[in-house]
Scaffold this active site. Structure first.
Site, PDB file in Angstrom:
ATOM      1  N   PHE A  28       4.067 -73.067  11.592  1.00  0.00           N
ATOM      2  CA  PHE A  28       5.112 -71.986  11.832  1.00  0.00           C
ATOM      3  C   PHE A  28       4.784 -70.894  12.863  1.00  0.00           C
ATOM      4  O   PHE A  28       5.325 -69.870  13.065  1.00  0.00           O
ATOM      5  CB  PHE A  28       5.166 -71.155  10.200  1.00  0.00           C
ATOM      6  CG  PHE A  28       3.774 -70.784   9.924  1.00  0.00           C
ATOM      7  CD1 PHE A  28       3.207 -69.495  10.422  1.00  0.00           C
ATOM      8  CD2 PHE A  28       2.867 -71.326   8.796  1.00  0.00           C
ATOM      9  CE1 PHE A  28       1.830 -69.186   9.970  1.00  0.00           C
ATOM     10  CE2 PHE A  28       1.705 -71.055   8.418  1.00  0.00           C
ATOM     11  CZ  PHE A  28       1.338 -69.870   9.013  1.00  0.00           C
ATOM     12  N   LYS A  56       6.819 -55.036   9.837  1.00  0.00           N
ATOM     13  CA  LYS A  56       7.530 -56.047  10.750  1.00  0.00           C
ATOM     14  C   LYS A  56       8.922 -55.749  11.128  1.00  0.00           C
ATOM     15  O   LYS A  56       9.414 -55.074  10.370  1.00  0.00           O
ATOM     16  CB  LYS A  56       7.290 -57.433   9.912  1.00  0.00           C
ATOM     17  CG  LYS A  56       5.690 -57.807   9.814  1.00  0.00           C
ATOM     18  CD  LYS A  56       5.604 -59.005   9.271  1.00  0.00           C
ATOM     19  CE  LYS A  56       4.208 -59.722   9.069  1.00  0.00           C
ATOM     20  NZ  LYS A  56       3.945 -61.050   8.580  1.00  0.00           N
ATOM     21  N   ARG A  58       5.901 -56.283  -0.680  1.00  0.00           N
ATOM     22  CA  ARG A  58       6.475 -57.381  -0.596  1.00  0.00           C
ATOM     23  C   ARG A  58       7.270 -57.736  -1.730  1.00  0.00           C
ATOM     24  O   ARG A  58       8.403 -58.403  -1.303  1.00  0.00           O
ATOM     25  CB  ARG A  58       5.409 -58.560  -0.085  1.00  0.00           C
ATOM     26  CG  ARG A  58       4.685 -58.383   1.104  1.00  0.00           C
ATOM     27  CD  ARG A  58       3.704 -59.295   1.292  1.00  0.00           C
ATOM     28  NE  ARG A  58       3.292 -59.436   2.787  1.00  0.00           N
ATOM     29  CZ  ARG A  58       1.943 -59.923   2.849  1.00  0.00           C
ATOM     30  NH1 ARG A  58       1.249 -59.989   2.220  1.00  0.00           N
ATOM     31  NH2 ARG A  58       1.852 -59.855   4.531  1.00  0.00           N
ATOM     32  N   ARG A 106      -4.263 -54.873   1.098  1.00  0.00           N
ATOM     33  CA  ARG A 106      -3.763 -56.036   0.570  1.00  0.00           C
ATOM     34  C   ARG A 106      -3.343 -56.191  -0.801  1.00  0.00           C
ATOM     35  O   ARG A 106      -2.156 -56.777  -1.151  1.00  0.00           O
ATOM     36  CB  ARG A 106      -4.831 -57.070   0.545  1.00  0.00           C
ATOM     37  CG  ARG A 106      -5.403 -57.382   2.033  1.00  0.00           C
ATOM     38  CD  ARG A 106      -6.415 -58.475   2.278  1.00  0.00           C
ATOM     39  NE  ARG A 106      -5.996 -59.793   2.110  1.00  0.00           N
ATOM     40  CZ  ARG A 106      -5.036 -60.556   2.919  1.00  0.00           C
ATOM     41  NH1 ARG A 106      -4.705 -59.830   4.029  1.00  0.00           N
ATOM     42  NH2 ARG A 106      -4.651 -61.580   2.765  1.00  0.00           N
ATOM     43  N   GLU A 134      -8.355 -56.554  15.214  1.00  0.00           N
ATOM     44  CA  GLU A 134      -7.045 -56.300  15.413  1.00  0.00           C
ATOM     45  C   GLU A 134      -6.669 -54.732  15.696  1.00  0.00           C
ATOM     46  O   GLU A 134      -5.662 -54.413  16.473  1.00  0.00           O
ATOM     47  CB  GLU A 134      -6.366 -56.686  13.853  1.00  0.00           C
ATOM     48  CG  GLU A 134      -6.328 -58.068  13.578  1.00  0.00           C
ATOM     49  CD  GLU A 134      -5.781 -58.476  12.428  1.00  0.00           C
ATOM     50  OE1 GLU A 134      -5.617 -59.623  12.134  1.00  0.00           O
ATOM     51  OE2 GLU A 134      -5.204 -57.545  11.675  1.00  0.00           O
ATOM     52  N   TYR A 136      -1.633 -63.127  16.878  1.00  0.00           N
ATOM     53  CA  TYR A 136      -1.929 -64.058  15.811  1.00  0.00           C
ATOM     54  C   TYR A 136      -2.656 -65.726  16.105  1.00  0.00           C
ATOM     55  O   TYR A 136      -2.311 -66.756  15.747  1.00  0.00           O
ATOM     56  CB  TYR A 136      -0.656 -64.870  15.289  1.00  0.00           C
ATOM     57  CG  TYR A 136       0.315 -63.815  14.121  1.00  0.00           C
ATOM     58  CD1 TYR A 136      -0.529 -63.372  12.984  1.00  0.00           C
ATOM     59  CD2 TYR A 136       1.200 -62.924  14.505  1.00  0.00           C
ATOM     60  CE1 TYR A 136       0.134 -62.541  12.135  1.00  0.00           C
ATOM     61  CE2 TYR A 136       1.740 -62.001  13.718  1.00  0.00           C
ATOM     62  CZ  TYR A 136       1.004 -61.839  12.270  1.00  0.00           C
ATOM     63  OH  TYR A 136       1.769 -61.077  11.470  1.00  0.00           O
ATOM     64  N   HIS A 167       2.167 -56.711   7.646  1.00  0.00           N
ATOM     65  CA  HIS A 167       0.896 -57.471   7.908  1.00  0.00           C
ATOM     66  C   HIS A 167      -0.335 -56.697   7.415  1.00  0.00           C
ATOM     67  O   HIS A 167      -0.125 -55.543   7.948  1.00  0.00           O
ATOM     68  CB  HIS A 167       0.756 -58.020   9.487  1.00  0.00           C
ATOM     69  CG  HIS A 167      -0.722 -58.549   9.618  1.00  0.00           C
ATOM     70  ND1 HIS A 167      -0.877 -59.933   9.269  1.00  0.00           N
ATOM     71  CD2 HIS A 167      -1.665 -57.798  10.292  1.00  0.00           C
ATOM     72  CE1 HIS A 167      -2.352 -59.811  10.073  1.00  0.00           C
ATOM     73  NE2 HIS A 167      -2.630 -58.694  10.389  1.00  0.00           N
ATOM     74  N   ASN A 204       8.119 -61.140   5.822  1.00  0.00           N
ATOM     75  CA  ASN A 204       7.731 -60.509   4.549  1.00  0.00           C
ATOM     76  C   ASN A 204       7.338 -58.928   4.943  1.00  0.00           C
ATOM     77  O   ASN A 204       6.506 -58.639   4.149  1.00  0.00           O
ATOM     78  CB  ASN A 204       6.364 -61.284   4.227  1.00  0.00           C
ATOM     79  CG  ASN A 204       5.222 -61.348   5.183  1.00  0.00           C
ATOM     80  OD1 ASN A 204       5.290 -61.033   6.361  1.00  0.00           O
ATOM     81  ND2 ASN A 204       4.173 -62.074   4.724  1.00  0.00           N
ATOM     82  N   THR A 215       1.468 -62.995   0.104  1.00  0.00           N
ATOM     83  CA  THR A 215       2.171 -63.203   1.419  1.00  0.00           C
ATOM     84  C   THR A 215       3.413 -63.655   0.953  1.00  0.00           C
ATOM     85  O   THR A 215       4.560 -63.427   1.798  1.00  0.00           O
ATOM     86  CB  THR A 215       1.550 -64.309   2.081  1.00  0.00           C
ATOM     87  OG1 THR A 215      -0.200 -63.975   2.472  1.00  0.00           O
ATOM     88  CG2 THR A 215       1.849 -64.717   3.371  1.00  0.00           C
TER      89      THR A 215
END
Ligand code: CMP
Length: 139
Positions: free
Chosen positions: A58, A10, A103, A86, A127, A50, A116, A113, A92
């Site tokens: 948010f 990100k 993270r 993950r 995706e 998203y 993704h 964060n 998250t």
């Protein structure tokens, strides 16, 4: 089974020059980067990506953040890649992320964060197809 998952580094992480350190975490975990490109999303493109979150409070903050700077979109491949990614990312919210996870080490907040990752095989397929053609995936 060998799986593929969609990962995004990100804008908070690209801004801090963390692409290589994050990629090292994936590779150390046995995930192979089989496709990767650095792009600048529009707010609209981030919103399409998203879309499942569009009713969340948010959503506006999320899509504006994702369009605020370069992202690195990538496809990670490996045994159980969706769950493994993950685990490597951590929770998250970085406050809840296990030590050693991306993270825990790099994220700044629940919004900023750093990464993704797809959360299911269905999401991964959708995706990956949003960002890559089959010809761009080189295993
Ligand atoms: P990600 O895995 O990219 O999927 C949706 C994102 O929404 C999530 O990571 C967070 O970065 C973001 N998000 C979740 N909760 C909040 C929140 N309360 N405020 C801002 N962003 C959030």
């Amino acid at each position: 089974a060998i799986e593929r998952t969609l990962s995004i580094i990100k804008p908070d992480a690209t801004a801090r020059n963390l692409t290589g350190k994050i990629n090292a975490k994936f590779e150390e975990a046995g995930l192979r980067i089989v496709a990767q490109k650095r792009i600048l999303l529009t707010v609209g493109q981030a919103g399409t990506f998203y879309a499942v979150h569009k009713e969340r409070p948010f959503f506006g903050e999320l899509t504006e953040f994702m369009a605020s700077g370069p992202v690195v979109v990538q496809v990670l491949e490996g045994e159980g890649a969706i769950m493994k990614n993950r685990e490597v990312m951590g929770a998250t919210n970085p406050a809840d992320a296990a030590p050693g996870t991306i993270r825990a080490e790099f994220a700044q907040s629940v919004g900023e964060n750093s990464v993704h990752g797809s959360d299911s095989p269905e999401a991964a397929a959708e995706e990956i197809a949003y960002f890559f053609s089959g010809l761009e995936l080189v295993g």
